[in-house]
Design a protein around this motif. Structure first.
Motif, PDB file in Angstrom:
ATOM      1  N   VAL A 203      21.979  -4.665   7.375  1.00  0.00           N
ATOM      2  CA  VAL A 203      21.054  -5.216   8.356  1.00  0.00           C
ATOM      3  C   VAL A 203      19.967  -5.988   7.620  1.00  0.00           C
ATOM      4  N   ARG A 204      19.261  -6.824   8.375  1.00  0.00           N
ATOM      5  CA  ARG A 204      18.197  -7.637   7.779  1.00  0.00           C
ATOM      6  C   ARG A 204      16.873  -6.865   7.778  1.00  0.00           C
ATOM      7  N   ARG A 205      16.863  -5.723   7.148  1.00  0.00           N
ATOM      8  CA  ARG A 205      15.609  -4.994   7.030  1.00  0.00           C
ATOM      9  C   ARG A 205      15.626  -4.155   5.755  1.00  0.00           C
ATOM     10  N   ILE A 206      14.494  -4.218   5.061  1.00  0.00           N
ATOM     11  CA  ILE A 206      14.288  -3.470   3.815  1.00  0.00           C
ATOM     12  C   ILE A 206      12.889  -2.888   3.919  1.00  0.00           C
ATOM     13  N   ASP A 207      12.798  -1.654   4.365  1.00  0.00           N
ATOM     14  CA  ASP A 207      11.527  -1.081   4.780  1.00  0.00           C
ATOM     15  C   ASP A 207      11.260   0.232   4.064  1.00  0.00           C
ATOM     16  N   HIS A 208      10.450   1.114   4.666  1.00  0.00           N
ATOM     17  CA  HIS A 208      10.108   2.378   4.017  1.00  0.00           C
ATOM     18  C   HIS A 208      11.300   3.328   3.908  1.00  0.00           C
ATOM     19  N   TYR A 209      12.394   3.029   4.579  1.00  0.00           N
ATOM     20  CA  TYR A 209      13.592   3.849   4.398  1.00  0.00           C
ATOM     21  C   TYR A 209      14.156   3.725   2.983  1.00  0.00           C
ATOM     22  N   ILE A 210      13.767   2.699   2.269  1.00  0.00           N
ATOM     23  CA  ILE A 210      14.261   2.597   0.887  1.00  0.00           C
ATOM     24  C   ILE A 210      13.584   3.656   0.015  1.00  0.00           C
ATOM     25  N   ASP A 253      -6.574   3.383  -2.686  1.00  0.00           N
ATOM     26  CA  ASP A 253      -7.055   4.585  -1.999  1.00  0.00           C
ATOM     27  C   ASP A 253      -5.927   5.498  -1.546  1.00  0.00           C
ATOM     28  N   GLY A 254      -4.673   5.060  -1.738  1.00  0.00           N
ATOM     29  CA  GLY A 254      -3.532   5.868  -1.340  1.00  0.00           C
ATOM     30  C   GLY A 254      -2.859   5.445  -0.061  1.00  0.00           C
ATOM     31  N   GLY A 255      -3.462   4.484   0.659  1.00  0.00           N
ATOM     32  CA  GLY A 255      -2.808   3.971   1.855  1.00  0.00           C
ATOM     33  C   GLY A 255      -1.555   3.201   1.491  1.00  0.00           C
ATOM     34  N   THR A 256      -0.612   3.169   2.409  1.00  0.00           N
ATOM     35  CA  THR A 256       0.624   2.436   2.158  1.00  0.00           C
ATOM     36  C   THR A 256       0.779   1.296   3.163  1.00  0.00           C
ATOM     37  N   LEU A 257       1.600   0.345   2.826  1.00  0.00           N
ATOM     38  CA  LEU A 257       1.838  -0.821   3.669  1.00  0.00           C
ATOM     39  C   LEU A 257       2.325  -0.363   5.045  1.00  0.00           C
ATOM     40  N   VAL A 258       1.621  -0.765   6.082  1.00  0.00           N
ATOM     41  CA  VAL A 258       2.012  -0.422   7.451  1.00  0.00           C
ATOM     42  C   VAL A 258       3.027  -1.476   7.876  1.00  0.00           C
ATOM     43  N   PHE A 259       4.289  -1.099   7.822  1.00  0.00           N
ATOM     44  CA  PHE A 259       5.367  -2.080   7.990  1.00  0.00           C
ATOM     45  C   PHE A 259       6.641  -1.358   8.404  1.00  0.00           C
ATOM     46  N   GLY A 260       7.359  -1.938   9.368  1.00  0.00           N
ATOM     47  CA  GLY A 260       8.676  -1.442   9.704  1.00  0.00           C
ATOM     48  C   GLY A 260       8.661  -0.304  10.710  1.00  0.00           C
ATOM     49  N   ARG A 261       9.820   0.316  10.836  1.00  0.00           N
ATOM     50  CA  ARG A 261      10.014   1.369  11.830  1.00  0.00           C
ATOM     51  C   ARG A 261       9.702   2.750  11.257  1.00  0.00           C
ATOM     52  N   SER A 262       9.698   3.733  12.129  1.00  0.00           N
ATOM     53  CA  SER A 262       9.562   5.149  11.769  1.00  0.00           C
ATOM     54  C   SER A 262       8.256   5.477  11.065  1.00  0.00           C
ATOM     55  N   LEU A 263       7.219   4.748  11.391  1.00  0.00           N
ATOM     56  CA  LEU A 263       5.936   4.996  10.737  1.00  0.00           C
ATOM     57  C   LEU A 263       5.296   6.300  11.198  1.00  0.00           C
ATOM     58  N   THR A 264       5.818   6.901  12.247  1.00  0.00           N
ATOM     59  CA  THR A 264       5.288   8.198  12.664  1.00  0.00           C
ATOM     60  C   THR A 264       5.620   9.301  11.657  1.00  0.00           C
ATOM     61  N   TYR A 265       6.462   8.997  10.668  1.00  0.00           N
ATOM     62  CA  TYR A 265       6.751   9.971   9.604  1.00  0.00           C
ATOM     63  C   TYR A 265       5.631  10.020   8.571  1.00  0.00           C
ATOM     64  N   ARG A 266       4.684   9.121   8.681  1.00  0.00           N
ATOM     65  CA  ARG A 266       3.421   9.149   7.950  1.00  0.00           C
ATOM     66  C   ARG A 266       3.597   9.401   6.452  1.00  0.00           C
ATOM     67  N   VAL A 383      -2.065  -6.196   0.645  1.00  0.00           N
ATOM     68  CA  VAL A 383      -1.624  -7.205   1.605  1.00  0.00           C
ATOM     69  C   VAL A 383      -0.233  -7.656   1.190  1.00  0.00           C
ATOM     70  N   ALA A 384       0.656  -7.823   2.164  1.00  0.00           N
ATOM     71  CA  ALA A 384       1.994  -8.331   1.865  1.00  0.00           C
ATOM     72  C   ALA A 384       2.323  -9.472   2.816  1.00  0.00           C
ATOM     73  N   LEU A 385       2.415 -10.683   2.274  1.00  0.00           N
ATOM     74  CA  LEU A 385       2.967 -11.800   3.025  1.00  0.00           C
ATOM     75  C   LEU A 385       4.458 -11.543   3.174  1.00  0.00           C
ATOM     76  N   SER A 386       5.044 -11.906   4.308  1.00  0.00           N
ATOM     77  CA  SER A 386       6.410 -11.459   4.588  1.00  0.00           C
ATOM     78  C   SER A 386       7.208 -12.512   5.335  1.00  0.00           C
ATOM     79  N   SER A 387       8.454 -12.703   4.894  1.00  0.00           N
ATOM     80  CA  SER A 387       9.419 -13.551   5.591  1.00  0.00           C
ATOM     81  C   SER A 387      10.829 -13.070   5.252  1.00  0.00           C
ATOM     82  N   GLY A 411      -3.484  -2.213   9.030  1.00  0.00           N
ATOM     83  CA  GLY A 411      -2.315  -1.949   9.845  1.00  0.00           C
ATOM     84  C   GLY A 411      -1.795  -3.198  10.533  1.00  0.00           C
ATOM     85  N   PHE A 412      -1.152  -3.000  11.675  1.00  0.00           N
ATOM     86  CA  PHE A 412      -0.773  -4.112  12.541  1.00  0.00           C
ATOM     87  C   PHE A 412      -0.788  -3.598  13.972  1.00  0.00           C
ATOM     88  N   SER A 413      -0.684  -4.515  14.905  1.00  0.00           N
ATOM     89  CA  SER A 413      -0.715  -4.153  16.324  1.00  0.00           C
ATOM     90  C   SER A 413       0.636  -4.397  16.964  1.00  0.00           C
TER      91      SER A 413
END
Length: 617
Positions: A203-210, A253-266, A383-387, A411-413
């Motif tokens: 699939v065309r996604r490479i996210d926190h599941y990696i 500070d330990g925050g991670t890129l807010v990106f992709g699905r399943s972010l409720t796994y924190r 910050v991550a620019l993304s395409s 984050g993002f909205s």
């Protein structure tokens, strides 16, 4: 008693500096779940919210996911008072004659996901969860696991779930068809790209599941598997390479890129750092790995991520169903406990004895070809620019994968009303409307390339409208160039970064020709029109749309786009309030030359890996 969103977080006030602190954090997270275990121990139902799968599978999820933390806890030698509940639950949940039976697996099924934690536990703790069971319960449990593993698993990270079940069956000396294990190990190789990066399926996604799935399970396998030396060595080497890149999805500070699905796994996002330690892979000095791990937990300890009863909520920075996936049940957030894997290590392991090392990021852009990103660090933020990525299947897939920019601090909205163009947040995005009510944003790309530290994409919001977008880092700013070709007039709204909105609107809003600026007590966010003649505003978004802030302000540019070809050039940035932010407002970067960008990509452009998979609808 008044609900206090900070102290409701079970991690709140925990310094999270030592192994003992981390152990306490795990125990504090688990304790609120105890009242919700069913009488027979097999089901944990936390509230009435639903997922696409049945209640029995959701209840199994609530039962099994805490094991990702509890199993390492016990494997590391700590006492835990509730293993009898888990033994009863395993016996009753796999007994077809018991009222709390989990239900029979008859195809690709959510139960296959949750059984992975049980396989892991059987492998690590057979003396606690297998050996004490009566023979009938052993037979039922073995039969249940063996039956579930005969069906196809989803064609992504799920393939590891069969492998984890098999590790448990092997440890308990249960006979099973090992050809299934080898088949999935081989198929997982097909997801590997290069440089430590995988796809999460074709699939065309490479996210926190990696990090929190592909590498997390691979490193568990590398630690626990027997007689597979070549694959184990590959998994460890890939993790070493991957660590050099994925650190740039984390901020100082330990925050991670807010990106992709399943972010409720924190804080599962920090599980990769713990998995390196578990597998004894010193991809970086132990103090550096430990720093990434502990800072991430501390970052989460400050947010209102739990309900008043201490149970983790669906959401990210606060309880929020808008951002959830259809597969999120009330027990889903407890995959966050994957972060506690290092508790399996003794206190004298070098991961625990090392002195924590602070983050050491500079401000240079970091190209990441495989996910199609260019990352750079600003104070307390990455910050991550993304395409190049997309997700057609998930709710809010465009917001989660196809914005131009993502951030750890801001984050993002997600859009909470798709038929209210005038109310859209559109942070990190360009929204186009031809009727003033409905709108289109980037959802996918026809072309996505990276050249050095710049990105180029071609996308079509309608079949007859084409947008070319170039993304250029200019730390702390970034620049977006859009060339829009349309046969009819449109209206466009483009957003910068969201920041927290104060009570009583006690913020500063600057609405000007060509510029929108929002200033709060903590942050400054700005968007500037470098070409295109648009108006600026600081817009109060609809509540509960941003993933970190329940109420947010987003600076925006908006204006008409005539038929024909129009070029819009935008600069955006956000920084913590202070002198640096004020200085940045006075140092807006210049618009780049489009001809030079075209020449650069003609000369050096290569396809982003994420896009090199056929589009699937």
């Amino acid at each position: 008693m008044t609900y206090d969103p900070a102290t409701a977080n079970p991690l709140f006030g925990n310094p999270l500096k030592t192994r003992d602190d981390v152990e306490k954090g795990l125990r504090d997270l688990f304790q609120p779940l105890l009242p919700y275990f069913s009488e027979g121990g097999a089901r944990v139902r936390l509230d009435g919210a639903g997922a696409h799968f049945d209640r029995a599978a959701a209840d199994l999820e609530g039962f099994a996911r805490p094991l990702w933390g509890l199993t390492p806890l016990a494997a590391g030698g700590a006492e835990f008072d509730h293993w009898e509940i888990y033994r009863q639950g395993l016996a009753n949940g796999t007994d077809p004659e018991h009222a709390e039976y989990w239900g029979t697996v008859n195809g690709t099924d959510q139960r296959q996901v949750e059984l992975a934690a049980i396989g892991f536990t059987l492998k690590m703790l057979p003396h606690l969860v297998w050996e004490p069971l009566p023979q009938k319960a052993k037979d039922n449990l073995a039969a249940y696991l063996k039956h579930a593993r005969t069906f196809d698993y989803a064609d992504n990270n799920w393939k590891f779930f069969r492998i984890l079940v098999d590790l448990g069956l092997e440890e308990c000396r249960v006979e099973f068809d090992r050809s299934y294990t080898e088949k999935y190990l081989e198929e997982l190789e097909g997801f590997y790209l290069d440089g430590g990066w995988y796809r999460d399926g074709n699939v065309r996604r490479i996210d926190h599941y990696i990090p929190f799935a592909m590498h997390f399970y691979g490193l568990i396998y590398a630690k626990l598997a027997k007689g597979d030396d070549k694959r184990v060595a590959d998994y460890k080497q890939r993790a070493r390479e991957f660590a050099q890149d994925i650190q740039h999805w984390f901020d100082e500070d330990g925050g991670t890129l807010v990106f992709g699905r399943s972010l409720t796994y924190r804080f599962a996002c920090g599980g990769f750092w713990g998995a390196l330690a578990f597998a004894d892979v010193e991809a970086m000095p132990w103090g550096v790995i430990k720093g990434h791990f502990l800072r991430h937990l501390r970052w989460w300890s400050k947010l209102p991520i739990a309900h008043g009863n201490g149970v983790l909520s669906i959401g990210y920075g606060y309880p929020n169903l808008f951002m959830s996936e259809s597969y999120n049940s009330a027990g889903s957030p407890y995959w966050a406990l994957k972060a506690f894997l290092p508790l399996a290590l003794p206190a004298d392991h070098p991961f625990w004895t090392a002195e924590e090392v602070e983050a050491d990021f500079d401000d240079a852009p970091v190209p990441l070809k495989h996910p199609g990103m260019v990352s750079f660090h600003t104070p307390g933020n990455v910050v991550a620019l993304s395409s190049g990525q997309q997700n057609w299947q998930m709710r809010h897939g465009a917001e989660k994968y196809a914005k131009f920019v993502y951030s750890s601090r801001y984050g993002f909205s997600v859009e909470v009303d798709e038929r209210a163009y005038h109310s859209g947040a559109f942070d990190g995005a360009l929204a186009l409307s031809d009727d003033g009510r409905h709108y289109r944003v980037r959802e996918t790309n026809e072309v996505a390339q990276i050249a050095g530290d710049k990105l180029h994409a071609v996308w079509k919001p309608w079949s007859d409208v084409t947008v070319e977008t170039w993304l250029v880092p200019a730390n702390p700013w970034h620049i977006r160039v859009h060339r829009i070709t349309t046969p009819r007039a449109l209206h466009g709204t483009e957003g910068g970064f969201a920041i927290d909105r104060a009570e009583f609107n006690a913020d500063t809003y600057i609405d000007e020709k060509g510029r929108g600026v929002a200033k709060s007590k903590t942050d400054v966010s700005a968007i500037v029109c470098l070409a295109g003649g648009r108006d600026g505003r600081a817009f109060r978004t609809l509540p509960n749309s941003n993933l970190i802030f329940s109420k947010a302000i987003v600076p925006q540019l908006h204006g008409d786009i005539p038929a024909g070809t129009t070029v819009l050039v935008t600069a955006a940035m956000a920084l913590p309030t202070g002198l640096d932010a004020e200085a940045a407002l006075d140092a807006v970067p210049a618009a780049p030359n489009i001809a030079e960008l075209e020449a650069l990509f003609a000369r050096e452009g290569v396809d982003v890996s994420a896009i090199l998979v056929p589009e699937r609808f």
